[in-house]
Design a protein around this motif. Structure first.
Motif, mmCIF file in Angstrom:
data_model
loop_
_atom_site.group_PDB
_atom_site.id
_atom_site.type_symbol
_atom_site.label_atom_id
_atom_site.label_comp_id
_atom_site.label_asym_id
_atom_site.label_seq_id
_atom_site.Cartn_x
_atom_site.Cartn_y
_atom_site.Cartn_z
ATOM 1 N N LEU A 79 0.858 -1.190 0.000
ATOM 2 C CA LEU A 79 0.000 0.000 0.000
ATOM 3 C C LEU A 79 0.890 1.234 0.000
ATOM 4 O O LEU A 79 1.978 1.217 0.584
ATOM 5 C CB LEU A 79 -0.862 0.048 1.275
ATOM 6 N N ARG A 80 0.401 2.287 -0.616
ATOM 7 C CA ARG A 80 1.177 3.526 -0.577
ATOM 8 C C ARG A 80 0.786 4.287 0.689
ATOM 9 O O ARG A 80 -0.380 4.634 0.862
ATOM 10 C CB ARG A 80 0.882 4.364 -1.825
ATOM 11 N N VAL A 81 1.737 4.513 1.565
ATOM 12 C CA VAL A 81 1.421 5.230 2.819
ATOM 13 C C VAL A 81 2.483 6.279 3.123
ATOM 14 O O VAL A 81 3.615 6.193 2.660
ATOM 15 C CB VAL A 81 1.354 4.266 4.043
ATOM 16 N N GLU A 82 2.072 7.281 3.911
ATOM 17 C CA GLU A 82 3.022 8.262 4.433
ATOM 18 C C GLU A 82 3.725 7.603 5.607
ATOM 19 O O GLU A 82 3.104 7.351 6.639
ATOM 20 C CB GLU A 82 2.252 9.483 4.964
ATOM 21 N N VAL A 83 5.003 7.335 5.463
ATOM 22 C CA VAL A 83 5.701 6.628 6.533
ATOM 23 C C VAL A 83 6.094 7.599 7.649
ATOM 24 O O VAL A 83 6.772 8.591 7.420
ATOM 25 C CB VAL A 83 6.964 5.923 5.993
ATOM 26 N N VAL A 84 5.633 7.312 8.873
ATOM 27 C CA VAL A 84 6.026 8.106 10.038
ATOM 28 C C VAL A 84 7.263 7.459 10.664
ATOM 29 O O VAL A 84 8.244 8.122 10.969
ATOM 30 C CB VAL A 84 4.865 8.185 11.061
ATOM 31 N N GLU A 85 7.202 6.136 10.834
ATOM 32 C CA GLU A 85 8.330 5.423 11.472
ATOM 33 C C GLU A 85 8.167 3.946 11.140
ATOM 34 O O GLU A 85 7.122 3.374 11.407
ATOM 35 C CB GLU A 85 8.267 5.676 12.981
ATOM 36 N N PRO A 86 9.199 3.337 10.545
ATOM 37 C CA PRO A 86 8.989 2.002 9.971
ATOM 38 C C PRO A 86 9.159 0.813 10.917
ATOM 39 O O PRO A 86 8.716 -0.283 10.596
ATOM 40 C CB PRO A 86 10.051 1.940 8.871
ATOM 41 N N ILE A 87 9.828 0.987 12.073
ATOM 42 C CA ILE A 87 10.140 -0.189 12.887
ATOM 43 C C ILE A 87 8.859 -0.845 13.409
ATOM 44 O O ILE A 87 7.965 -0.171 13.915
ATOM 45 C CB ILE A 87 11.102 0.177 14.044
ATOM 46 N N GLY A 88 8.790 -2.131 13.254
ATOM 47 C CA GLY A 88 7.595 -2.867 13.675
ATOM 48 C C GLY A 88 6.712 -3.257 12.490
ATOM 49 O O GLY A 88 5.878 -4.158 12.598
ATOM 50 N N ALA A 89 6.922 -2.601 11.354
ATOM 51 C CA ALA A 89 6.065 -2.882 10.191
ATOM 52 C C ALA A 89 6.263 -4.311 9.677
ATOM 53 O O ALA A 89 5.307 -4.966 9.246
ATOM 54 C CB ALA A 89 6.329 -1.875 9.080
ATOM 55 N N GLY A 90 7.497 -4.788 9.757
ATOM 56 C CA GLY A 90 7.760 -6.157 9.306
ATOM 57 C C GLY A 90 7.010 -7.167 10.160
ATOM 58 O O GLY A 90 6.487 -8.167 9.658
ATOM 59 N N ASP A 91 6.945 -6.885 11.456
ATOM 60 C CA ASP A 91 6.224 -7.793 12.360
ATOM 61 C C ASP A 91 4.722 -7.742 12.071
ATOM 62 O O ASP A 91 4.038 -8.761 12.130
ATOM 63 C CB ASP A 91 6.474 -7.411 13.821
ATOM 64 N N ALA A 92 4.229 -6.537 11.807
ATOM 65 C CA ALA A 92 2.802 -6.403 11.493
ATOM 66 C C ALA A 92 2.477 -7.164 10.211
ATOM 67 O O ALA A 92 1.439 -7.830 10.106
ATOM 68 C CB ALA A 92 2.437 -4.926 11.346
ATOM 69 N N PHE A 93 3.392 -7.071 9.245
ATOM 70 C CA PHE A 93 3.200 -7.823 8.001
ATOM 71 C C PHE A 93 3.112 -9.319 8.312
ATOM 72 O O PHE A 93 2.200 -10.025 7.849
ATOM 73 C CB PHE A 93 4.347 -7.548 7.018
ATOM 74 N N ALA A 94 4.067 -9.780 9.120
ATOM 75 C CA ALA A 94 4.071 -11.211 9.466
ATOM 76 C C ALA A 94 2.774 -11.594 10.174
ATOM 77 O O ALA A 94 2.199 -12.661 9.911
ATOM 78 C CB ALA A 94 5.282 -11.533 10.344
#
Ligand code: KDG
Length: 311
Positions: free
Chosen positions: A241-256
């Motif tokens: 998805l195209r999003v305005e990234v505020v802070e990326p850490i944790g996104a990989g876990d959310a994906f999982a």
């Protein structure tokens, strides 16, 4: 017992609300750990999930337990270690790019060993989720991961392994062969294209597939481009998805979490990737590693939307 079990270190994280850690007078406390981040996401999406680790006998450990409990994660078997503290880390997001500072060496979780896993009834679980952070924590953690992943008979319990290379914990030279060996022992391998390039020099998803030719299910995430899953001779790609990234850490876990939750629901490969992206998008838009999420039904509806409306 919960159908899904996530295993690994969780820490208390401190982040300044505004400004840098060197100057800010106020910092906020968060709870963060790759595998428990995944557990909170899976719980939010409606599954009974347990998180297991060791925590210190301190307020941080207590906070982690209650925070995960409040988010629906089963923590009943967590070991409280009287002799070692809960790991802590600081996150500085003032410069636009996040830097993390770990205070976790010799933490309670670093004392995890195979003996701790005896009561976990692993063989009764549908899914056990591990990550490449754990082997980097200590020799006993590394040995336990080796036992879990490399000496088992492949059977009913599916093991997922998110490579999660953390360069601050071990060098790429040391991590590369061990990560490859451990990940090859898993049934579901989740890896970022960039971290695979750092570790193994593979530039494309297809090259990573060659490294993991025998993995029953391989997922390669390519940051804001999208993710590909490989099952047998088939592959499936879904753009992010195209999003305005505020802070990326944790996104990989959310994906999982999204991916594995859809997998637990026996969804098709594309739906698994879609729910992964929808979950990741919410974390990308906020500062914490596990922000409050919209209700499950809303997330599922988003995952069903036409991809063109995502971008
Ligand atoms: O994936 C996010 C994690 O990196 C973060 O929550 C903290 O577990 C953590 C780690 O070891 O970096």
């Amino acid at each position: 017992t919960a159908a899904a079990l996530c295993l690994g270190e969780t820490m208390v994280m401190l982040g300044a609300d505004e400004g840098s850690l060197s100057e800010s007078a106020v910092a906020r406390l968060y709870v963060a750990g790759a595998e428990s981040n995944v557990a909170t996401g899976i719980a939010h999406l409606g599954h009974h999930v347990e998180w297991f680790s060791r925590l210190g006998d301190d307020p941080f450990g207590e906070r982690i337990r209650s925070s995960l409990g409040n988010r629906g994660v089963d923590t009943r078997r967590v070991i409280v270690d009287p002799d070692h503290g809960t790991g802590i880390y600081f996150k500085d997001w003032s410069s636009g790019e996040s830097s993390v500072y770990y205070y976790r060496s010799d933490s309670a979780a670093a004392q995890l060993s195979l003996a701790d896993f005896a009561g976990l009834e692993l063989s009764t679980r549908r899914l056990c989720h591990l990550s490449g952070i754990t082997p980097a924590l200590s020799p006993s953690c590394d040995a336990a991961m080796g036992e879990l992943l490399l000496t088992r008979e492949r059977g009913d319990t599916v093991i997922s392994f998110d490579v999660n290379h953390r360069a601050q914990l071990w060098s790429a030279e040391v991590a590369a062969p061990r990560m490859l060996e451990l990940a090859r022992g898993a049934d579901i391998v989740i890896v970022g294209r960039d971290e695979a390039e750092t570790l193994w020099g593979t530039a494309t998803a297809e090259a990573i597939r060659e490294l993991f030719a025998d993995a029953p299910l391989l997922v390669v995430k390519d940051s804001d481009i999208g993710a590909t899953s490989f099952i047998g001779s088939e592959s499936y790609f879904v753009p992010a998805l195209r999003v305005e990234v505020v802070e990326p850490i944790g996104a990989g876990d959310a994906f999982a979490a999204g991916f594995l939750s859809a997998w637990l629901d026996d969804e098709d490969p594309v739906s698994c990737l879609r729910l992964g992206h929808v979950m990741a998008a919410h974390v990308l838009r906020s500062l914490g590693d596990t922000p409050q999420l919209p209700p499950r039904a809303e997330l599922l509806a988003l995952a069903r939307l036409d991809e063109r409306s995502w971008r």
